[in-house]
Write a protein that holds these residues in place. Structure first.
Motif, PDB file in Angstrom:
ATOM      1  N   PHE A  11      14.217   4.466  -9.893  1.00 51.99           N
ATOM      2  CA  PHE A  11      13.160   4.617 -10.891  1.00 51.99           C
ATOM      3  C   PHE A  11      12.761   6.087 -10.943  1.00 51.99           C
ATOM      4  O   PHE A  11      11.928   6.546 -10.178  1.00 51.99           O
ATOM      5  CB  PHE A  11      11.962   3.737 -10.544  1.00 51.99           C
ATOM      6  CG  PHE A  11      12.310   2.284 -10.433  1.00 51.99           C
ATOM      7  CD1 PHE A  11      12.371   1.668  -9.205  1.00 51.99           C
ATOM      8  CD2 PHE A  11      12.606   1.537 -11.574  1.00 51.99           C
ATOM      9  CE1 PHE A  11      12.702   0.332  -9.098  1.00 51.99           C
ATOM     10  CE2 PHE A  11      12.937   0.203 -11.475  1.00 51.99           C
ATOM     11  CZ  PHE A  11      12.990  -0.402 -10.238  1.00 51.99           C
ATOM     12  N   GLY A  12      13.379   6.783 -11.905  1.00 53.18           N
ATOM     13  CA  GLY A  12      13.298   8.247 -11.915  1.00 53.18           C
ATOM     14  C   GLY A  12      11.902   8.833 -11.928  1.00 53.18           C
ATOM     15  O   GLY A  12      11.583   9.753 -11.193  1.00 53.18           O
ATOM     16  N   HIS A  13      11.045   8.313 -12.815  1.00 54.78           N
ATOM     17  CA  HIS A  13       9.746   8.960 -12.981  1.00 54.78           C
ATOM     18  C   HIS A  13       8.727   8.560 -11.929  1.00 54.78           C
ATOM     19  O   HIS A  13       7.652   9.128 -11.843  1.00 54.78           O
ATOM     20  CB  HIS A  13       9.170   8.623 -14.366  1.00 54.78           C
ATOM     21  CG  HIS A  13       9.806   9.415 -15.454  1.00 54.78           C
ATOM     22  ND1 HIS A  13      10.385   8.868 -16.558  1.00 54.78           N
ATOM     23  CD2 HIS A  13       9.982  10.742 -15.589  1.00 54.78           C
ATOM     24  CE1 HIS A  13      10.869   9.808 -17.329  1.00 54.78           C
ATOM     25  NE2 HIS A  13      10.640  10.965 -16.773  1.00 54.78           N
ATOM     26  N   LEU A  14       9.072   7.555 -11.146  1.00 57.80           N
ATOM     27  CA  LEU A  14       8.129   7.140 -10.107  1.00 57.80           C
ATOM     28  C   LEU A  14       8.404   7.920  -8.826  1.00 57.80           C
ATOM     29  O   LEU A  14       9.489   8.442  -8.619  1.00 57.80           O
ATOM     30  CB  LEU A  14       8.272   5.634  -9.841  1.00 57.80           C
ATOM     31  CG  LEU A  14       8.169   4.714 -11.059  1.00 57.80           C
ATOM     32  CD1 LEU A  14       8.295   3.267 -10.628  1.00 57.80           C
ATOM     33  CD2 LEU A  14       6.854   4.932 -11.787  1.00 57.80           C
ATOM     34  N   THR A  15       7.405   7.956  -7.976  1.00 64.18           N
ATOM     35  CA  THR A  15       7.611   8.678  -6.720  1.00 64.18           C
ATOM     36  C   THR A  15       8.487   7.852  -5.780  1.00 64.18           C
ATOM     37  O   THR A  15       8.689   6.662  -5.979  1.00 64.18           O
ATOM     38  CB  THR A  15       6.286   8.942  -5.997  1.00 64.18           C
ATOM     39  OG1 THR A  15       5.734   7.684  -5.591  1.00 64.18           O
ATOM     40  CG2 THR A  15       5.304   9.662  -6.894  1.00 64.18           C
ATOM     41  N   VAL A  16       8.971   8.530  -4.760  1.00 64.93           N
ATOM     42  CA  VAL A  16       9.806   7.865  -3.765  1.00 64.93           C
ATOM     43  C   VAL A  16       9.047   6.685  -3.167  1.00 64.93           C
ATOM     44  O   VAL A  16       9.572   5.585  -3.010  1.00 64.93           O
ATOM     45  CB  VAL A  16      10.214   8.872  -2.671  1.00 64.93           C
ATOM     46  CG1 VAL A  16      10.886   8.166  -1.518  1.00 64.93           C
ATOM     47  CG2 VAL A  16      11.127   9.927  -3.263  1.00 64.93           C
ATOM     48  N   TYR A  17       7.787   6.949  -2.853  1.00 65.49           N
ATOM     49  CA  TYR A  17       6.957   5.895  -2.262  1.00 65.49           C
ATOM     50  C   TYR A  17       6.868   4.688  -3.191  1.00 65.49           C
ATOM     51  O   TYR A  17       7.040   3.540  -2.770  1.00 65.49           O
ATOM     52  CB  TYR A  17       5.561   6.436  -1.963  1.00 65.49           C
ATOM     53  CG  TYR A  17       4.655   5.445  -1.284  1.00 65.49           C
ATOM     54  CD1 TYR A  17       3.791   4.633  -2.026  1.00 65.49           C
ATOM     55  CD2 TYR A  17       4.691   5.282   0.094  1.00 65.49           C
ATOM     56  CE1 TYR A  17       2.990   3.707  -1.397  1.00 65.49           C
ATOM     57  CE2 TYR A  17       3.879   4.348   0.722  1.00 65.49           C
ATOM     58  CZ  TYR A  17       3.027   3.568  -0.021  1.00 65.49           C
ATOM     59  OH  TYR A  17       2.235   2.641   0.590  1.00 65.49           O
ATOM     60  N   GLU A  18       6.592   4.961  -4.488  1.00 62.19           N
ATOM     61  CA  GLU A  18       6.448   3.868  -5.448  1.00 62.19           C
ATOM     62  C   GLU A  18       7.745   3.086  -5.585  1.00 62.19           C
ATOM     63  O   GLU A  18       7.738   1.867  -5.717  1.00 62.19           O
ATOM     64  CB  GLU A  18       6.020   4.426  -6.810  1.00 62.19           C
ATOM     65  CG  GLU A  18       4.563   4.860  -6.844  1.00 62.19           C
ATOM     66  CD  GLU A  18       4.237   5.687  -8.082  1.00 62.19           C
ATOM     67  OE1 GLU A  18       5.176   6.187  -8.742  1.00 62.19           O
ATOM     68  OE2 GLU A  18       3.045   5.833  -8.377  1.00 62.19           O
ATOM     69  N   ASN A  19       8.870   3.820  -5.551  1.00 60.06           N
ATOM     70  CA  ASN A  19      10.164   3.162  -5.633  1.00 60.06           C
ATOM     71  C   ASN A  19      10.312   2.123  -4.517  1.00 60.06           C
ATOM     72  O   ASN A  19      10.627   0.960  -4.762  1.00 60.06           O
ATOM     73  CB  ASN A  19      11.294   4.196  -5.492  1.00 60.06           C
ATOM     74  CG  ASN A  19      11.772   4.723  -6.833  1.00 60.06           C
ATOM     75  OD1 ASN A  19      12.759   4.235  -7.368  1.00 60.06           O
ATOM     76  ND2 ASN A  19      11.074   5.693  -7.371  1.00 60.06           N
ATOM     77  N   VAL A  20      10.055   2.574  -3.312  1.00 57.06           N
ATOM     78  CA  VAL A  20      10.271   1.678  -2.172  1.00 57.06           C
ATOM     79  C   VAL A  20       9.249   0.555  -2.178  1.00 57.06           C
ATOM     80  O   VAL A  20       9.564  -0.602  -1.901  1.00 57.06           O
ATOM     81  CB  VAL A  20      10.198   2.468  -0.843  1.00 57.06           C
ATOM     82  CG1 VAL A  20      10.330   1.522   0.338  1.00 57.06           C
ATOM     83  CG2 VAL A  20      11.293   3.516  -0.806  1.00 57.06           C
ATOM     84  N   ARG A  21       8.017   0.904  -2.546  1.00 59.97           N
ATOM     85  CA  ARG A  21       6.984  -0.125  -2.540  1.00 59.97           C
ATOM     86  C   ARG A  21       7.324  -1.246  -3.506  1.00 59.97           C
ATOM     87  O   ARG A  21       7.052  -2.408  -3.250  1.00 59.97           O
ATOM     88  CB  ARG A  21       5.623   0.466  -2.880  1.00 59.97           C
ATOM     89  CG  ARG A  21       4.484  -0.437  -2.402  1.00 59.97           C
ATOM     90  CD  ARG A  21       3.193  -0.058  -3.026  1.00 59.97           C
ATOM     91  NE  ARG A  21       3.291  -0.198  -4.462  1.00 59.97           N
ATOM     92  CZ  ARG A  21       2.395   0.229  -5.322  1.00 59.97           C
ATOM     93  NH1 ARG A  21       1.333   0.868  -4.879  1.00 59.97           N
ATOM     94  NH2 ARG A  21       2.558   0.067  -6.604  1.00 59.97           N
ATOM     95  N   LEU A  22       7.903  -0.891  -4.645  1.00 64.92           N
ATOM     96  CA  LEU A  22       8.319  -1.906  -5.604  1.00 64.92           C
ATOM     97  C   LEU A  22       9.331  -2.849  -4.981  1.00 64.92           C
ATOM     98  O   LEU A  22       9.279  -4.059  -5.198  1.00 64.92           O
ATOM     99  CB  LEU A  22       8.934  -1.255  -6.838  1.00 64.92           C
ATOM    100  CG  LEU A  22       7.937  -0.881  -7.914  1.00 64.92           C
ATOM    101  CD1 LEU A  22       8.587   0.072  -8.883  1.00 64.92           C
ATOM    102  CD2 LEU A  22       7.466  -2.122  -8.638  1.00 64.92           C
TER     103      LEU A  22
END
Lengths: 259, 371, 274
Positions: free
Chosen positions: A102-113
């Motif tokens: 998920f390009g526009h999201l942060t690394v943290y947000e990616n993993v949290r998803l």
């Protein structure tokens, strides 16, 4: 699928079984009548020359593509017609050859998803405080596992290629899946990155089954429990690395290519 | 929540904006017009809600619906018909009202009917389409609603619509008949609705929507039932325009088919893009700017729509992240670079991996000879 | 019948380029207005041709200036941009020709109606236009299937990369195709001018109808535009006899049914022609 600390014992001793699995693309047969059983546990690598159908086979198993013919089972349960997201929830996690984050999201947000999806992917408006805490904890743990904790606030699209590949792996392990399908995880990596990623694969493999498509033969020989060789849509040979190395048909397939 | 986050919180700024609007909306110091127009302010506030609801789908899920006015007009007509009473022998329904004090029932009706239509449409359309195909289909279905309001004259008043709709009178003293009071009434309701929207967008549900926007395929492979989320988002995005329509009928005290026209659908699209579709305040700002422009430019030329069109086209080409996006860029990169980025920036280049991937041509260079 | 031409024009563009032109209806409208403008000067038939050509050229300019920068982005942006330009076109038309409807005077040598057997048909609308439309459709079909350019267009539909490798200038191809699609819209408009009231909201009326036909027939499909258009045209006429208030909605009902049973459209097969 809950997030198991230990993976429950499967009903059968194979993780994937296919019967006559075939996939055609208007006139071109990518996977041709493949019937096999992939045993539980270990690192099972799929190799083969170009166009052999390896990635298509992956796409069939993970549900990206519907089969033209044939059936498949996951741990005793038929998944032939099951949509991709439900296979993911059953515990089949898959990474992509082309980095797919998920390009526009942060690394943290990616993993949290990815972690959040484990909670049955229903994503309510509310999340009880207790589970929220769990999410953060688990997310940080995954970030540490793949070595991206320090870059957790960076936008995913701004990471280096190697880091993006690691995030890709982070996404697949975040849901604690019993089965991982890794599609050329080492593609485009430098030797150091390759080394780190192989280490990572070693670390996460206990208690899981890892299906791997790779081209780097050295790595493949070193980490595989078994190797399945594909050629023009069919399975040429299955065996341990030593058996494959000694296999004449395989040698012909590869060396024939170079001639 | 620390001070900085509190100070930059979009709801705070929205509240501030709403507080200030009645005094500045439509004001034009250059022409000696120093005070604002309540009518324009009220319109801005109502459309801020309409656009924000639309933008839930557009900016946050990434799906462009070109027919969202249908929910606006359903809310508006439901309110009008309930308040005014109607006679629909074809349906076997009749409603008589002398004075309607039950604005909340009108609201409930507006919401329920709009959501039922949204749910029906979502179930039909969403799993079967995406991208511009989805846009075309939503446009077409909105026309169905438009033509119903246009043709079913017995019920809807046809082309002329319905007039003489009473303002709600909950206190019995006609408090809402005063324009200023009515503005605050609208602003309060809109603000409340926006709070709900904000909560949704920041919930786990909201983060999944963002994931779907970024990479639908990946969200699927994480285990999310993407189509179900899309359907739910679609229905939710209909809620806010319906509420806006409810307010609109009371504001205008009349309603006509224009409320469901392609123009209205297109207007909220423009507002969202101009304001900044990936932000919370974007649509709100966009609505404000749109009506401010309309007011000022229409005094200069009767072809003001062309000028708004030009502004919109320019933004699509060089500033697709809208005004809020520009602010963002200026904050991070400084003014000059922000303009430059506008020209070179590709917004949302990631397209969905197609449902049917052609065979992947494995890279011949990557193959190493076996040892 | 003319809506078939308009829909086909849109489908050609959609099929090859995957972009949608919301201003397609505006091109139709411009064709009508331009025909009206030139009718007084050079007569009805040249006016029709000139109007169509001008719109075609305008389409090519439009594409190279405004659409080309958006190819790198998702197609929604083209939809958005062309929506904005549709607004602008409508106002330009208002500025030049005013708000009121204008009407084209048909020369007296065109009969009002023609008798076939015992039935009288309005000549221009039911006979002449049908014949002309069929002729144009045949011409387009020949272009797509029997010429080199047609093959390139059809090949380029899925494999723009491959076609580029073969040395064909894709940007030029795109501009050309956009021109053809727009020309068809303009031609339809010009042909429509003698029998329609020409007014600024012609564009928005026609664009939605066009979308519906494209959805019903299938995106990018040649036969889809024809069959979809005919289906909706015929059923709408029937509806006018059975239940007139629902005439406008007929097309949408058909669209809803098609979506239910065949979401890609009647002839929609991954956006290719036929």
């Amino acid at each position: 699928m809950s997030a198991p600390a230990t993976n429950p014992a499967p009903a059968t001793d194979y993780v994937f079984k296919t019967e006559g699995l075939t996939r055609r693309f208007s006139g071109f047969t990518a996977v041709n009548n493949v019937s096999l059983e992939i045993p539980e546990g270990g690192v099972r690598t799929i190799i083969g020359p170009n166009g052999a159908g390896k990635t298509t086979f992956f796409n069939l198993l993970s549900g990206l593509l519907p089969a033209s013919e044939g059936r498949m089972w996951f741990r005793g349960r038929e998944i032939t017609a099951l949509p991709a997201y439900q296979r993911a929830r059953l515990g089949i996690a898959r990474s992509f050859q082309i980095t797919n984050i998920f390009g526009h999201l942060t690394v943290y947000e990616n993993v949290r998803l990815a972690v959040q999806a484990v909670h049955d992917g229903k994503a309510n408006f509310f999340l009880p405080g207790s589970r929220m805490g769990n999410l953060a904890e688990k997310t940080n743990q995954v970030l540490h596992d793949v070595g991206l904790y320090d870059s957790r606030d960076a936008r995913a699209e701004n990471l280096s290629h190697g880091d993006q590949r690691r995030l890709e792996i982070g996404l697949v392990i975040a849901s604690d899946p019993p089965v991982l399908l890794l599609d050329e995880p080492l593609a485009g990596m430098s030797p150091t990155e390759t080394h780190e990623t192989v280490d990572l694969i070693h670390r996460i493999s206990p208690g899981r089954t890892i299906l791997l498509v790779e081209h780097d033969i050295d790595v493949v020989m070193a980490i595989s429990t078994t190797i399945t060789v594909f050629q023009t849509g069919s399975v040429l040979a299955i065996g341990t690395p030593q058996e494959i190395r000694a296999n004449e048909a395989v040698q012909r397939a590869y060396l024939g290519e170079l001639a | 929540m620390n001070l900085r986050r509190a100070l930059t919180h979009p709801l705070l700024w929205t509240a501030l904006l709403f507080l200030v609007l009645p005094f500045v909306a439509g004001a034009n110091p250059f022409k000696g017009q120093w005070s604002g127009f309540l009518g324009i302010a009220t319109t801005m506030v109502i459309f801020a809600l309409f656009a924000s609801g639309f933008n839930l789908l557009f900016g946050h899920v990434g799906e462009l619906s070109f027919g969202h006015a249908m929910f606006f007009t359903i809310g508006a007509y439901a309110t009008a018909l309930y308040t005014r009473g109607f006679n629909a022998p074809f349906l076997g329904l009749t409603l008589h009202h002398d004075s309607a004090n039950n604005l909340l029932i009108a609201l409930l009706l507006s919401i329920v009917i709009a959501l039922v239509w949204a749910w029906f449409l979502a179930r039909l359309v969403v799993p079967r389409s995406s991208g511009i195909y989805f846009s075309m289909i939503t446009l077409a279905f909105a026309q169905v609603i438009f033509f119903i309001t246009y043709r079913w004259s017995d019920l809807t008043g046809g082309e002329d619509g319905l007039q003489n709709i009473a303002r709600p009178n909950p206190t019995g003293y006609g408090w809402l008949h005063d324009s200023m009071h009515f503005y605050w009434f609208c602003a309060a309701f809109v603000f409340l609705a926006l709070c709900v929207l904000h909560w949704v967008l920041h919930s786990p549900f909201g983060s999944v929507l963002h994931a779907i926007r970024e990479n639908k395929q990946r969200a699927r492979f994480l285990g999310y039932d993407v189509d179900k989320f899309r359907v739910n988002a679609f229905v939710l995005s209909a809620l806010f325009p319906a509420i806006a329509g409810w307010l609109w009928t009371y504001y205008q005290q009349s309603i006509n088919p224009d409320a469901g026209s392609v123009q209205y659908s297109g207007n909220v699209v423009m507002m969202s893009l101009l304001g900044g579709m990936q932000t919370f305040m974007g649509p709100i700002l966009g609505a404000t700017i749109y009506y401010e422009l309309q007011n000022n430019v229409s005094q200069l030329t009767k072809y003001w729509e062309a000028w708004i069109g030009i502004v919109f086209v320019v933004f699509v080409l060089v500033g697709p992240r809208g005004i809020m996006g520009l602010f963002d860029d200026i904050r991070h990169y400084g003014f000059a670079t922000a303009i430059q980025r506008g020209f070179s920036r590709k917004t949302r280049v990631q397209t969905d991996l197609q449902e049917e991937l052609p065979p992947v041509i494995e890279d011949p260079v990557a193959t190493k000879a076996p040892s | 019948m003319l809506y078939i031409l308009v829909a086909l024009g849109l489908n050609i563009i959609l099929g090859l380029m995957g972009v949608i032109n919301f201003s397609h209806g505006a091109f139709f409208m411009l064709g009508a207005y331009l025909m009206f403008q030139f009718n007084g000067i050079i007569g009805i038939w040249p006016a029709i041709l000139v109007a169509a050509l001008i719109v075609g050229l305008l389409g090519m300019l439009f594409e190279s200036a405004l659409i080309r920068p958006l190819y790198k982005r998702i197609p929604e942006y083209t939809l958005l941009l062309t929506f904005g330009t549709a607004l602008i076109f409508a106002q330009i038309v208002r500025r030049i020709w005013g708000d009121d409807a204008v009407r084209v005077e048909t020369p007296s040598y065109i009969p009002q109606s023609i008798n076939i057997g015992s039935l009288a048909f309005p000549f221009y609308k039911d006979v002449f236009l049908v014949v002309v439309t069929i002729a144009i459709l045949a011409g387009v079909w020949l272009l797509l299937n029997k010429t080199n350019i047609g093959i390139i267009i059809r090949a380029g539909t899925r494999d723009a990369e491959m076609v580029k490798i073969l040395g064909i200038n894709m940007p030029l191809m795109f501009t050309f195709v956009f021109g053809i699609g727009s020309l068809m819209a303009g031609l339809a408009g010009a042909l429509a001018a003698p029998i329609y009231a020409i007014q600024p909201d012609l564009a928005s009326q026609w664009i939605v109808l066009t979308f519906v036909i494209v959805i019903v027939g299938g995106i990018g499909s040649f036969w889809g535009a024809i069959v979809g258009g005919l289906l909706i045209g015929i059923l709408s006429s029937l509806m006018a006899l059975i239940f007139p208030p629902a005439v406008d909605v007929t097309g949408y009902i058909i669209m809803g049914i098609v979506l239910l049973i065949r979401p890609r459209g009647l002839f929609g097969v991954e956006g290719l022609f036929e």
